[in-house]
Design a protein around this motif. Sequence first.
Motif, PDB file in Angstrom:
ATOM      1  N   SER A 131      -2.218   9.451   6.061  1.00  0.00           N
ATOM      2  CA  SER A 131      -2.746  10.238   6.576  1.00  0.00           C
ATOM      3  C   SER A 131      -2.142  10.956   7.479  1.00  0.00           C
ATOM      4  CB  SER A 131      -4.179   9.176   7.713  1.00  0.00           C
ATOM      5  OG  SER A 131      -4.419  10.555   8.340  1.00  0.00           O
ATOM      6  N   GLN A 132      -2.485  12.495   8.044  1.00  0.00           N
ATOM      7  CA  GLN A 132      -1.109  12.775   8.556  1.00  0.00           C
ATOM      8  C   GLN A 132      -2.455  13.576  10.113  1.00  0.00           C
ATOM      9  OE1 GLN A 132       0.640  15.210   6.653  1.00  0.00           O
ATOM     10  NE2 GLN A 132       2.792  14.372   5.848  1.00  0.00           N
ATOM     11  N   SER A 133      -3.993  13.394  10.437  1.00  0.00           N
ATOM     12  CA  SER A 133      -3.908  12.691  11.141  1.00  0.00           C
ATOM     13  C   SER A 133      -4.019  13.014  12.659  1.00  0.00           C
ATOM     14  CB  SER A 133      -5.739  12.623  10.456  1.00  0.00           C
ATOM     15  OG  SER A 133      -5.739  10.982  10.727  1.00  0.00           O
ATOM     16  N   ASP A 134      -2.737  11.870  13.055  1.00  0.00           N
ATOM     17  CA  ASP A 134      -2.980  11.812  13.997  1.00  0.00           C
ATOM     18  C   ASP A 134      -2.052  13.652  15.071  1.00  0.00           C
ATOM     19  OD1 ASP A 134      -3.858  10.210  14.248  1.00  0.00           O
ATOM     20  OD2 ASP A 134      -2.227   8.815  14.389  1.00  0.00           O
ATOM     21  N   ASN A 345      -4.970  16.083   5.968  1.00  0.00           N
ATOM     22  CA  ASN A 345      -5.604  16.052   6.846  1.00  0.00           C
ATOM     23  C   ASN A 345      -6.863  17.438   6.877  1.00  0.00           C
ATOM     24  OD1 ASN A 345      -4.954  18.659   9.241  1.00  0.00           O
ATOM     25  ND2 ASN A 345      -2.953  16.985   9.869  1.00  0.00           N
ATOM     26  N   LEU A 346      -7.777  17.435   8.131  1.00  0.00           N
ATOM     27  CA  LEU A 346      -8.486  19.204   7.885  1.00  0.00           C
ATOM     28  C   LEU A 346      -8.062  20.040   8.496  1.00  0.00           C
ATOM     29  CD1 LEU A 346     -12.014  16.745   7.232  1.00  0.00           C
ATOM     30  CD2 LEU A 346     -10.365  17.308   6.376  1.00  0.00           C
ATOM     31  N   GLY A 347      -7.239  20.073   8.864  1.00  0.00           N
ATOM     32  CA  GLY A 347      -6.409  21.547   9.424  1.00  0.00           C
ATOM     33  C   GLY A 347      -5.598  21.733  10.389  1.00  0.00           C
ATOM     34  N   GLN A 348      -5.031  20.469  10.725  1.00  0.00           N
ATOM     35  CA  GLN A 348      -4.490  20.265  12.587  1.00  0.00           C
ATOM     36  C   GLN A 348      -3.519  20.726  12.820  1.00  0.00           C
ATOM     37  OE1 GLN A 348      -4.072  16.647  13.823  1.00  0.00           O
ATOM     38  NE2 GLN A 348      -6.090  15.633  13.452  1.00  0.00           N
ATOM     39  N   LEU A 349      -2.201  21.353  11.438  1.00  0.00           N
ATOM     40  CA  LEU A 349      -1.333  21.836  11.561  1.00  0.00           C
ATOM     41  C   LEU A 349      -1.650  23.552  11.385  1.00  0.00           C
ATOM     42  CD1 LEU A 349       1.364  20.034   9.768  1.00  0.00           C
ATOM     43  CD2 LEU A 349       1.477  20.315  11.560  1.00  0.00           C
ATOM     44  N   SER A 350      -2.423  23.436  10.262  1.00  0.00           N
ATOM     45  CA  SER A 350      -2.970  25.225   9.758  1.00  0.00           C
ATOM     46  C   SER A 350      -3.261  26.267  10.477  1.00  0.00           C
ATOM     47  CB  SER A 350      -3.948  25.073   8.689  1.00  0.00           C
ATOM     48  OG  SER A 350      -3.587  24.373   7.253  1.00  0.00           O
ATOM     49  N   ASN A 351      -4.249  24.834  11.543  1.00  0.00           N
ATOM     50  CA  ASN A 351      -4.433  26.160  12.553  1.00  0.00           C
ATOM     51  C   ASN A 351      -3.134  26.536  13.943  1.00  0.00           C
ATOM     52  OD1 ASN A 351      -7.065  24.910  12.378  1.00  0.00           O
ATOM     53  ND2 ASN A 351      -7.273  23.808  13.580  1.00  0.00           N
ATOM     54  N   GLU A 352      -2.374  25.223  14.152  1.00  0.00           N
ATOM     55  CA  GLU A 352      -1.625  25.594  14.580  1.00  0.00           C
ATOM     56  C   GLU A 352      -0.328  26.964  13.882  1.00  0.00           C
ATOM     57  OE1 GLU A 352       0.362  24.340  17.960  1.00  0.00           O
ATOM     58  OE2 GLU A 352      -2.037  24.398  17.887  1.00  0.00           O
ATOM     59  N   VAL A 353      -0.564  26.945  12.831  1.00  0.00           N
ATOM     60  CA  VAL A 353       0.689  27.607  11.945  1.00  0.00           C
ATOM     61  C   VAL A 353      -0.310  28.833  12.341  1.00  0.00           C
ATOM     62  CG1 VAL A 353       1.170  29.077   9.651  1.00  0.00           C
ATOM     63  CG2 VAL A 353       1.804  26.190  10.425  1.00  0.00           C
ATOM     64  N   GLU A 354      -1.735  29.792  12.350  1.00  0.00           N
ATOM     65  CA  GLU A 354      -2.516  30.941  12.559  1.00  0.00           C
ATOM     66  C   GLU A 354      -2.040  31.100  13.925  1.00  0.00           C
ATOM     67  OE1 GLU A 354      -6.133  30.108  11.277  1.00  0.00           O
ATOM     68  OE2 GLU A 354      -5.927  30.404   8.886  1.00  0.00           O
ATOM     69  N   ARG A 355      -2.249  29.998  14.734  1.00  0.00           N
ATOM     70  CA  ARG A 355      -1.727  30.451  16.339  1.00  0.00           C
ATOM     71  C   ARG A 355      -0.049  31.006  16.191  1.00  0.00           C
ATOM     72  NH1 ARG A 355       1.268  28.833  19.614  1.00  0.00           N
ATOM     73  NH2 ARG A 355       1.575  26.834  18.705  1.00  0.00           N
ATOM     74  N   ALA A 356       0.597  30.916  16.166  1.00  0.00           N
ATOM     75  CA  ALA A 356       1.665  30.733  15.860  1.00  0.00           C
ATOM     76  C   ALA A 356       2.629  32.218  15.278  1.00  0.00           C
ATOM     77  CB  ALA A 356       2.930  29.720  15.562  1.00  0.00           C
ATOM     78  N   ALA A 357       1.463  32.642  14.473  1.00  0.00           N
ATOM     79  CA  ALA A 357       1.518  33.518  13.324  1.00  0.00           C
ATOM     80  C   ALA A 357       0.791  34.892  13.419  1.00  0.00           C
ATOM     81  CB  ALA A 357       1.266  33.745  11.310  1.00  0.00           C
ATOM     82  N   GLU A 358      -0.355  34.861  14.369  1.00  0.00           N
ATOM     83  CA  GLU A 358      -0.905  35.358  15.136  1.00  0.00           C
ATOM     84  C   GLU A 358      -1.265  36.762  14.456  1.00  0.00           C
ATOM     85  OE1 GLU A 358       2.830  37.119  17.961  1.00  0.00           O
ATOM     86  OE2 GLU A 358       1.974  35.863  19.158  1.00  0.00           O
ATOM     87  N   GLY A 359      -2.151  36.344  13.556  1.00  0.00           N
ATOM     88  CA  GLY A 359      -2.084  37.069  12.140  1.00  0.00           C
ATOM     89  C   GLY A 359      -2.432  37.849  11.545  1.00  0.00           C
ATOM     90  N   ASN A 360      -0.374  37.766  11.465  1.00  0.00           N
ATOM     91  CA  ASN A 360       0.291  38.488  10.699  1.00  0.00           C
ATOM     92  C   ASN A 360       0.311  38.184   9.071  1.00  0.00           C
ATOM     93  OD1 ASN A 360       1.028  40.520  12.642  1.00  0.00           O
ATOM     94  ND2 ASN A 360       2.793  38.737  13.838  1.00  0.00           N
TER      95      ASN A 360
END
Lengths: 392, 267
Positions: A131-134, A345-360
């Motif tokens: 898993s990568q959930s931590d 996992n259910l999106g722990q990195l994705s959320n960060e990527v979206e934050r960093a990408a600022e919607g671009n």
Amino acid sequence: MSRFRHSMRRWASPMKQLLQGNDAAALGALYAGCRFFAGYPITPSTEIAEKLALLLPKHGGRFIQMEDELAAMAAVVGASVAGVKSLTATSGPGFSLKQENLGFAYITEVPCVVADVQRGGPSTGLPTAPSQSDIMQARWGTHGDHPSIALYPSTVYEQFTEMVRAFNLSERYRIPVIFLSDEIIGHMRECVTLPQEGDLEIINRTKPTVPPEDYKPYDSSRLVPPMANFGEGYRYHITGLSHDDTGFPTNNGYIAEKAAKRLQKKIDDNYDDIVKVEEFFCSDAEVIVFSVGAAARSAKEAVLAARGRGIKAGLLKALTVWPFPDRHIKSYASRLKRLVVAEMNLGQLSNEVERAAEGNIEVRRILQANGEPIAPAQILEHFSPSDRAVYV
Amino acid sequence: MFNYDRYLRKGKLPHIWCPGCGYGIIFKAMIRAIDALGWDKNETVLASGIGCASRLPGYADFNTIHTTHGRSIPFATGIKLANPKLKVVVMGGDGDMSAIGGNHLIHACRRNIDLPLVIFNNNIYGMTGGQFSPTTPIGKKATTAPYGMTENAFDISALSIAAGASFVARVTSFHAKQMEELMKQAFQHKGFSVLEIITGCPTGYGRRNGQPEAADQLEWQRAHGIPKLRYEKMSSEEREGKFSIGVLHDEEKPSYLETYDKAVGLA
């Protein structure tokens, strides 16, 4: 031939050898100068403890199996305070228990390394499945504001080299470093030729040079104040309470906030030194997959397959998860149409990527938490320009 | 005249302890014991957890570490194993050591780890304002036992002996001179030593339980702490409410470091 001689000969050997990921992490710790391990048995990390129980005494170090995970974390911090580089290893449930004394290490700025070989959670979860959930536990597991450094290898060789880097960063920045891994990387075996003595730089904490009466263990005029070890004549105070430059407790909120900001700044200001990514076929890529650990291996396969079909795909593999590689994400977000994130996992990195990408940029999520590795084919279909339906 | 100043961080005084608290007596005995043993300040470490007792290291001029609640024994274990030359003294209150840190206590006893432990047992959580602890006697009042304590109390010394500590002693803050002698013995002992000190908390315990003044608690300690030899000769009726003091257990056996270092070839 004893087991010990066998393992040492293999470690010292400049030859190729078949090595397990967890064993490589243990050997990397020894190489980095780790001479104390305290742990508690937990799948799928236990081989790290077993290896070091065997090898530490041969290098003049000590191993102890503690009564619980909290005690293991405490002993590791204690050993480091006495000047010995220290490691503990665990998995998700144990990592939860370590958070109390991990927080103590953050606020007291005691270097040490905590390996978390991830398995499915929460709670007992899927004890033998990867898993990568931590990812978020490695960032915000303990209470309070604090920065975090978490590294995440994806090969057996990197288990060794990133463990060395974990100790180096921990010593340089006086911070506990989280060494993330997962059941796949920890338990798989690969052929590696390990670095030999002198091949990798070893960093040790900066010691004070001032006379004891002038020593300030938390000198706010320095981003990383020098650290004296107990027994070296400096006789200072360490407390988990908010403290001033001298290390003694304070209730002054201004001082507490200033100290918290320094902790954050010592990491933020050293992004280039701490953040390490591997960019694979990224220079001309039109679509990039962002991934870490075991998932990054599948992503690499997917990129190679895509290139074979003429699709300009690339892999951005983060070896440093925390601090998050924001600048790298931002740079790609400004020139690409799509980032694919593949994570177990259910999106722990994705959320960060979206934050960093600022919607671009469009962020496609490939999320899987069923204890199975993500297959390259699952990633490949997101590279296609045909915009096929996304499913998990 | 004994010079305490050498061992105090005078700039950190006054301490946080309430008037009538027994901890000053313990602090004094600890300094005198360390001085008598001739320990080098630079090689002496005081480790504590959380609570009133655990604030002591902050006032003492040694290498001092004030850790998390209940965890001082494992922190000290790491310090000792990393550098066995250091003289490490662990201390904490009854809640710190027998509630949240209870698991560490029994395992330190079992391991016979090379550390002395001083437990300041005032039968209450003082710092948080008088909640019952695992050593609050049945029927006594606490803020979380407004109807009286309904749980059985731990006998920390008996617990430590049963768990395998090789030296266990008990004393009260009334018996100050004896405390100093027992501390010296505990600090010199090879292996894990436990010194339980029965002490008072007029603020959190005494005033709710008919002992509002510090002297009331000291008087109670004097009357109820019975030297071991005399205690052993008493009938069970006479022992009612009383406890033995002095060296309760002293055994020569290999310490953790001795056994480990020998087994792995470090010795």
